[in-house]
Design an enzyme around this catalytic site. Structure first.
Site, PDB file in Angstrom:
ATOM      1  N   SER A  77      57.907 -78.290 121.823  1.00 40.50           N
ATOM      2  CA  SER A  77      56.418 -78.363 121.406  1.00 40.50           C
ATOM      3  C   SER A  77      56.265 -77.009 121.270  1.00 40.50           C
ATOM      4  O   SER A  77      55.961 -76.172 119.193  1.00 40.50           O
ATOM      5  CB  SER A  77      55.049 -79.047 121.303  1.00 40.50           C
ATOM      6  OG  SER A  77      54.740 -78.369 122.291  1.00 40.50           O
ATOM      7  N   GLY A 128      57.110 -82.550 124.019  1.00 40.84           N
ATOM      8  CA  GLY A 128      57.058 -82.884 124.752  1.00 40.84           C
ATOM      9  C   GLY A 128      58.529 -82.734 125.761  1.00 40.84           C
ATOM     10  O   GLY A 128      57.996 -83.803 127.290  1.00 40.84           O
ATOM     11  N   ASN A 171      56.363 -78.125 129.576  1.00 41.33           N
ATOM     12  CA  ASN A 171      56.421 -79.380 130.507  1.00 41.33           C
ATOM     13  C   ASN A 171      56.528 -79.858 131.669  1.00 41.33           C
ATOM     14  O   ASN A 171      57.387 -81.337 132.080  1.00 41.33           O
ATOM     15  CB  ASN A 171      56.885 -80.194 128.983  1.00 41.33           C
ATOM     16  CG  ASN A 171      56.225 -80.265 127.735  1.00 41.33           C
ATOM     17  OD1 ASN A 171      55.115 -80.220 127.685  1.00 41.33           O
ATOM     18  ND2 ASN A 171      56.450 -79.636 126.600  1.00 41.33           N
ATOM     19  N   ASP A 218      44.362 -76.365 120.868  1.00 40.80           N
ATOM     20  CA  ASP A 218      44.515 -75.953 122.845  1.00 40.80           C
ATOM     21  C   ASP A 218      45.345 -75.165 123.153  1.00 40.80           C
ATOM     22  O   ASP A 218      45.330 -74.252 122.474  1.00 40.80           O
ATOM     23  CB  ASP A 218      45.280 -76.630 122.794  1.00 40.80           C
ATOM     24  CG  ASP A 218      46.716 -76.778 122.322  1.00 40.80           C
ATOM     25  OD1 ASP A 218      47.161 -75.941 122.280  1.00 40.80           O
ATOM     26  OD2 ASP A 218      46.828 -78.717 122.702  1.00 40.80           O
ATOM     27  N   HIS A 255      49.523 -74.575 122.021  1.00 46.07           N
ATOM     28  CA  HIS A 255      50.095 -74.343 120.255  1.00 46.07           C
ATOM     29  C   HIS A 255      49.078 -73.201 119.244  1.00 46.07           C
ATOM     30  O   HIS A 255      47.847 -74.135 119.679  1.00 46.07           O
ATOM     31  CB  HIS A 255      50.134 -75.955 120.145  1.00 46.07           C
ATOM     32  CG  HIS A 255      50.103 -76.637 121.015  1.00 46.07           C
ATOM     33  ND1 HIS A 255      49.681 -77.524 122.310  1.00 46.07           N
ATOM     34  CD2 HIS A 255      51.904 -76.860 121.548  1.00 46.07           C
ATOM     35  CE1 HIS A 255      51.042 -78.565 122.610  1.00 46.07           C
ATOM     36  NE2 HIS A 255      51.757 -78.242 122.104  1.00 46.07           N
TER      37      HIS A 255
END
Ligand SMILES: *[C@@H]1O[C@H](CO)[C@@H](O)[C@H](O)[C@H]1NC(C)=O
Length: 265
Positions: free
Chosen positions: A38, A72, A104, A222, A225
């Protein structure tokens, strides 16, 4: 003009002999493929964040950029879902594949398996999940992925993951994650057709230079990102790192090293 069929056939046969393998197939201009998560992918239209792959094309000339990053995903799930395989089917000789994972890939396999966490280790270790799945390490997944691309005549860039917000505590500091070392191991495993870009270090250095306020503003949601402006900066630091490292990407970069913000490491 008239040629006899026999001569034409002979000519075609020679051509066929000269270029028997489809890995010699080349495009008019190369494609730069992006494989990642992402932090690299194009965000959905209503998102406050954006991935850096969206901004890379602004710095590229003489090549097309195709962003195959997906939110993800990890080195493991991108592999298991067949995404490296299908990417390798599209890749042609002369292309460049930029692979950047890590956000991830962490986490534990011992309790619940989220399908993304890798087996710990820098070599050929394997883990077996409670469900009986055999899981490989990050270096194994990315070495295999890179070799699929180099077998097609492409060059591969293994890029260290972007850091999370290095200023979130109010003081800016960066320690590379283990994935940075793993990236270097992947490059070593693959050989001459692969190279390393320390994207994480360049982004962190830039954030530290910008300071707490400006860096925090790049993270509207967050600590992972970035905003569109943040993604533009993250893309810029990839370009800076490539220029400073005299990467195989340099012939396709519009900008001079001095013109891009930041400094060489
Ligand atoms: C490179 O130059 C282009 C304009 O030609 C600009 O849009 C882009 O942001 C620049 N890239 C960097 C990394 O500074």
């Amino acid at each position: 003009m008239k040629y006899s069929l026999a001569i034409l056939n002979a000519g075609l046969a020679t051509l066929a002999l000269a270029a028997p393998a489809d890995q010699n197939e080349k495009r008019a201009i190369p494609t730069i493929w992006l494989a990642g998560d992402s932090t690299m992918t194009k965000a959905s239209s209503n998102s406050a964040t954006q991935g850096w792959g969206v901004y890379l094309p602004y710095s590229i000339k003489g090549a097309n950029v195709v962003n195959k990053a997906i939110g993800g995903r990890s080195s493991r799930s991108y592999t298991v879902e067949g995404r490296f395989d299908s990417l390798a089917q599209s890749v042609l000789s002369g292309d460049i594949v930029i692979i950047e994972f890590g956000h991830n890939d962490g986490g534990s396999l011992s309790t619940t398996d989220n399908g993304r966490s890798v087996c710990g280790g820098s070599g050929s270790e394997t883990c077996t999940t409670a469900a009986g799945l055999v899981v490989q390490t990050y270096p194994t997944y990315l070495t295999n992925a890179a070799k699929l691309m180099t077998a097609k005549g492409a060059k591969v860039i293994i890029s260290s993951p972007t850091p999370n917000n290095v200023c979130e505590t109010g003081t800016c500091s960066y320690t590379p994650s283990r994935f940075t070392d793993y990236c270097k191991i992947v490059v070593k495993n693959v050989g001459n057709s692969a190279s390393f870009i320390d994207h994480g270090q360049y982004v962190a250095n830039r954030y530290i230079a910008l300071g707490v306020t400006k860096t925090n503003a790049f993270y509207p949601v967050d600590h992972t990102h970035t905003s569109p402006a943040g993604a533009d900066s993250v893309a810029g630091q990839f370009v800076k790192a490539a220029l400073c490292a005299n990467s195989i990407l340099v012939p396709y970069i519009k900008n001079s090293t001095a013109s891009v913000a930041g400094s060489c490491v």
